[in-house]
Design a protein around this motif. Structure first.
Motif, PDB file in Angstrom:
ATOM      1  N   GLN A  44       9.589   9.314   5.894  1.00 21.92           N
ATOM      2  CA  GLN A  44      10.258   9.073   6.848  1.00 21.92           C
ATOM      3  C   GLN A  44       9.735   8.023   7.876  1.00 21.92           C
ATOM      4  OE1 GLN A  44      13.131  10.715   9.509  1.00 21.92           O
ATOM      5  NE2 GLN A  44      14.644   9.763   8.290  1.00 21.92           N
ATOM      6  N   HIS A  45       8.712   8.791   8.863  1.00 17.70           N
ATOM      7  CA  HIS A  45       7.579   8.364   9.632  1.00 17.70           C
ATOM      8  C   HIS A  45       7.185   6.949   9.498  1.00 17.70           C
ATOM      9  CE1 HIS A  45       5.571   8.162  13.609  1.00 17.70           C
ATOM     10  NE2 HIS A  45       4.303   8.048  12.914  1.00 17.70           N
ATOM     11  N   LEU A  46       6.609   6.900   8.311  1.00 20.66           N
ATOM     12  CA  LEU A  46       5.937   5.507   7.748  1.00 20.66           C
ATOM     13  C   LEU A  46       7.094   4.451   7.446  1.00 20.66           C
ATOM     14  CD1 LEU A  46       3.110   6.930   5.373  1.00 20.66           C
ATOM     15  CD2 LEU A  46       2.781   6.122   7.879  1.00 20.66           C
ATOM     16  N   ARG A  47       8.130   4.912   6.962  1.00 22.95           N
ATOM     17  CA  ARG A  47       9.182   3.949   6.599  1.00 22.95           C
ATOM     18  C   ARG A  47       9.764   3.262   8.173  1.00 22.95           C
ATOM     19  NH1 ARG A  47      11.629   4.497   1.678  1.00 22.95           N
ATOM     20  NH2 ARG A  47      13.513   3.753   2.401  1.00 22.95           N
ATOM     21  N   PHE A  48       9.834   4.369   9.031  1.00 21.71           N
ATOM     22  CA  PHE A  48      10.226   3.941  10.548  1.00 21.71           C
ATOM     23  C   PHE A  48       9.246   2.759  10.729  1.00 21.71           C
ATOM     24  CE2 PHE A  48      13.539   7.232  11.716  1.00 21.71           C
ATOM     25  CZ  PHE A  48      14.279   6.928  10.564  1.00 21.71           C
ATOM     26  N   LYS A  49       7.911   3.018  10.652  1.00 25.28           N
ATOM     27  CA  LYS A  49       6.720   2.175  11.419  1.00 25.28           C
ATOM     28  C   LYS A  49       6.871   0.946  10.642  1.00 25.28           C
ATOM     29  CE  LYS A  49       2.562   5.086  12.026  1.00 25.28           C
ATOM     30  NZ  LYS A  49       2.480   4.609  13.483  1.00 25.28           N
ATOM     31  N   GLU A 107      -0.204   7.439  -3.148  1.00 24.51           N
ATOM     32  CA  GLU A 107       0.321   8.544  -3.208  1.00 24.51           C
ATOM     33  C   GLU A 107      -0.239   9.751  -2.643  1.00 24.51           C
ATOM     34  OE1 GLU A 107       1.666  10.022  -7.109  1.00 24.51           O
ATOM     35  OE2 GLU A 107       2.894   8.154  -7.742  1.00 24.51           O
ATOM     36  N   GLN A 108       0.381  10.862  -1.890  1.00 26.18           N
ATOM     37  CA  GLN A 108      -0.069  11.990  -1.124  1.00 26.18           C
ATOM     38  C   GLN A 108       1.016  13.003  -1.522  1.00 26.18           C
ATOM     39  OE1 GLN A 108      -3.407  12.218   1.005  1.00 26.18           O
ATOM     40  NE2 GLN A 108      -3.323  11.298  -0.721  1.00 26.18           N
ATOM     41  N   PHE A 109       0.552  14.053  -1.868  1.00 31.05           N
ATOM     42  CA  PHE A 109       1.470  15.416  -1.727  1.00 31.05           C
ATOM     43  C   PHE A 109       2.625  14.927  -3.049  1.00 31.05           C
ATOM     44  CE2 PHE A 109       0.271  14.924   2.703  1.00 31.05           C
ATOM     45  CZ  PHE A 109      -0.403  16.136   2.741  1.00 31.05           C
ATOM     46  N   GLY A 110       2.101  14.335  -3.937  1.00 26.64           N
ATOM     47  CA  GLY A 110       3.027  14.052  -5.015  1.00 26.64           C
ATOM     48  C   GLY A 110       4.234  13.047  -4.767  1.00 26.64           C
ATOM     49  N   HIS A 111       4.024  12.415  -3.670  1.00 25.94           N
ATOM     50  CA  HIS A 111       4.999  11.253  -3.378  1.00 25.94           C
ATOM     51  C   HIS A 111       4.325   9.852  -3.027  1.00 25.94           C
ATOM     52  CE1 HIS A 111       8.673  13.848  -3.703  1.00 25.94           C
ATOM     53  NE2 HIS A 111       7.825  14.965  -3.053  1.00 25.94           N
ATOM     54  N   PRO A 112       4.858   8.972  -3.343  1.00 18.09           N
ATOM     55  CA  PRO A 112       4.328   7.656  -2.767  1.00 18.09           C
ATOM     56  C   PRO A 112       4.546   7.849  -1.097  1.00 18.09           C
ATOM     57  CG  PRO A 112       6.156   7.214  -3.872  1.00 18.09           C
ATOM     58  CD  PRO A 112       6.217   8.628  -4.180  1.00 18.09           C
ATOM     59  N   LEU A 113       3.618   7.020  -0.341  1.00 20.34           N
ATOM     60  CA  LEU A 113       3.723   7.177   1.089  1.00 20.34           C
ATOM     61  C   LEU A 113       4.963   6.347   1.482  1.00 20.34           C
ATOM     62  CD1 LEU A 113       0.258   6.021   2.259  1.00 20.34           C
ATOM     63  CD2 LEU A 113       1.146   8.218   2.240  1.00 20.34           C
ATOM     64  N   TYR A 124       0.864  -1.224   0.073  1.00 23.85           N
ATOM     65  CA  TYR A 124      -0.048  -0.069   0.033  1.00 23.85           C
ATOM     66  C   TYR A 124       0.802   1.245  -0.001  1.00 23.85           C
ATOM     67  CZ  TYR A 124      -3.786   3.154   1.156  1.00 23.85           C
ATOM     68  OH  TYR A 124      -4.855   4.165   1.166  1.00 23.85           O
ATOM     69  N   LEU A 125       1.859   1.201   0.814  1.00 25.76           N
ATOM     70  CA  LEU A 125       2.936   2.551   1.009  1.00 25.76           C
ATOM     71  C   LEU A 125       3.542   2.560  -0.492  1.00 25.76           C
ATOM     72  CD1 LEU A 125       4.585   1.696   4.115  1.00 25.76           C
ATOM     73  CD2 LEU A 125       2.827   3.617   3.628  1.00 25.76           C
TER      74      LEU A 125
END
Length: 391
Positions: free
Chosen positions: A290-295, A280-286, A275-276
């Motif tokens: 970084q916060h989501l990557r760390f999750k 996309e949000q704000f023109g970038h894939p989720l 899903y990440l």
């Protein structure tokens, strides 16, 4: 059936070629067969199709722990948990179905093993477990369901049982009932084999299905026994020793539940990564945030830590060593981890995760149960603390 210790691998936790093949086979079956069925039936609380159960039987999944002389695979708890983890990645209920075969033969006499275990291994003879009651969950010694002999020497059963999953579809029920009242409550409990026709309850037994929020695919029953008669030879093992039979398989059950917890969490992690990368949000894939990557990093680390502890516990069980404390630890840690990881996965999916359009909500609902059944998290902490500090 008593699980027989197997030689310990030269390297602890070693993933042998045979184990990797079994894992790959289970993963393919889970992905190609179980997952589509789960996505279709879980939202409508449908029941397992017989065709899926038959396929599991043909693959030998119900006989993993059954000796080869009885038609089983003659493998260990390590392999059993590998398969359970993979099936849980698709639908935890199907991993639970494994135990309707492999682990249900405890207390069988040698004659019963010879007669029944080949049918268990082939999936023709699957069981259910009637132990818990309204006032006897973690407190197993508090059983009140009674078994009394009549004038003919038969057993007459009266009382109720809770949380008996698969009771309607099973070919037999392992029933625990009190046969005498003694000063020490854990004594006087006996075990009985209730053979029945698949899909029905015999005269003297009635049931009402629980209204569960998850663990769909099969029904979980409250059973009532009203002067239900069993023949004298339905007694399994020694009269009054049922408590010891109930607790004898706890290490395997806790490792199995840990495997299911890990499988759920792994599925939630993989769904989150997918899903990440797509959303996309704000023109970038989720996946760029970084916060989501760390999750994701934290989720993966917790899953792998629990998996390695599970491998250790399985190795100890297969080697014939007692590991009550470690089995309690892995059940506790994996259940807690699974709820946390699946909840994080739902959060990563945002509003979409709170719909039935994504499997992550199923994993989240089912993960919550792993902290309750096979001994709650609190019971596991009591076992661990008693081992460390004394009772």
């Amino acid at each position: 059936m008593t699980h027989k210790p197997r030689p310990r691998p030269d390297t602890p936790h070693m993933m042998t070629e045979e184990r990797l093949e079994i894992q790959a086979l289970a993963r393919e079956f889970a992905r190609d067969v179980v997952l589509p069925i789960a996505n279709e039936l879980d939202p409508v609380e449908g029941q397992f199709p017989e065709s899926m159960v038959k396929q599991m039987a043909e693959m030998g999944f119900f006989g993993i722990l059954i000796p080869e002389e009885y038609g089983g695979l003659g493998l260990g708890v390590f392999e059993y948990c590998l398969v359970a983890e993979e099936l849980s990645r698709a639908w935890m209920s199907v991993a639970g179905l494994l135990a309707r075969g492999n682990g249900m033969g405890g207390g069988f006499s040698p004659e019963q093993e010879a007669r029944l275990l080949p049918k268990v291994a082939s999936g023709e003879y699957l069981g259910a477990f009637a132990l818990s009651e309204a006032e006897a969950g973690s407190d197993v010694a508090n059983l009140r369901c009674k078994a009394e002999r009549n004038a003919d020497g038969d057993w007459v059963i009266n009382g109720t049982k809770m949380w008996c999953t698969y009771a309607d579809q099973a070919d037999y029920i392992i029933l625990f009932a009190r046969t005498s009242t003694e000063e020490k409550r854990h004594r006087g409990i006996s075990v009985f084999l209730v053979e029945k026709e698949r899909g029905t309850f015999p005269e003297g037994i009635s049931g009402a299905p629980a209204k569960k929020i998850g663990y769909h695919g099969w029904k979980t029953w409250e059973l009532s026994f009203d002067n239900f008669v069993l023949p004298a030879d339905a007694l399994l093992g020694e009269e009054g020793r049922g408590f010891y039979q109930a607790v004898s398989g706890l290490e395997v059950g806790r490792a199995h539940t840990a495997a299911r917890s890990i499988g759920l969490a792994q599925a939630a992690l993989e769904d989150s990564i997918k899903y990440l990368k797509e959303r996309e949000q704000f023109g970038h894939p989720l996946a760029d945030f970084q916060h989501l990557r760390f999750k994701v990093a934290d989720m993966a680390a917790q899953i792998e830590a629990c998996r390695q502890l599970m491998y250790h516990v399985c190795t100890e069980i297969d080697s014939g060593r007692r590991c009550d404390k470690e089995a309690a630890m892995v059940k506790y840690l994996a259940g807690e981890m699974s709820e946390k990881v699946t909840s994080e996965a739902l959060q990563i999916h945002g509003g979409a995760g709170y719909t039935k359009d994504f499997a992550v909500e199923r994993h989240w609902r089912d993960a919550r149960l792993t902290k309750i059944f096979e001994g709650s998290s609190e019971i596991q902490m009591r076992i661990i603390s008693d081992e460390l500090l004394g009772r």
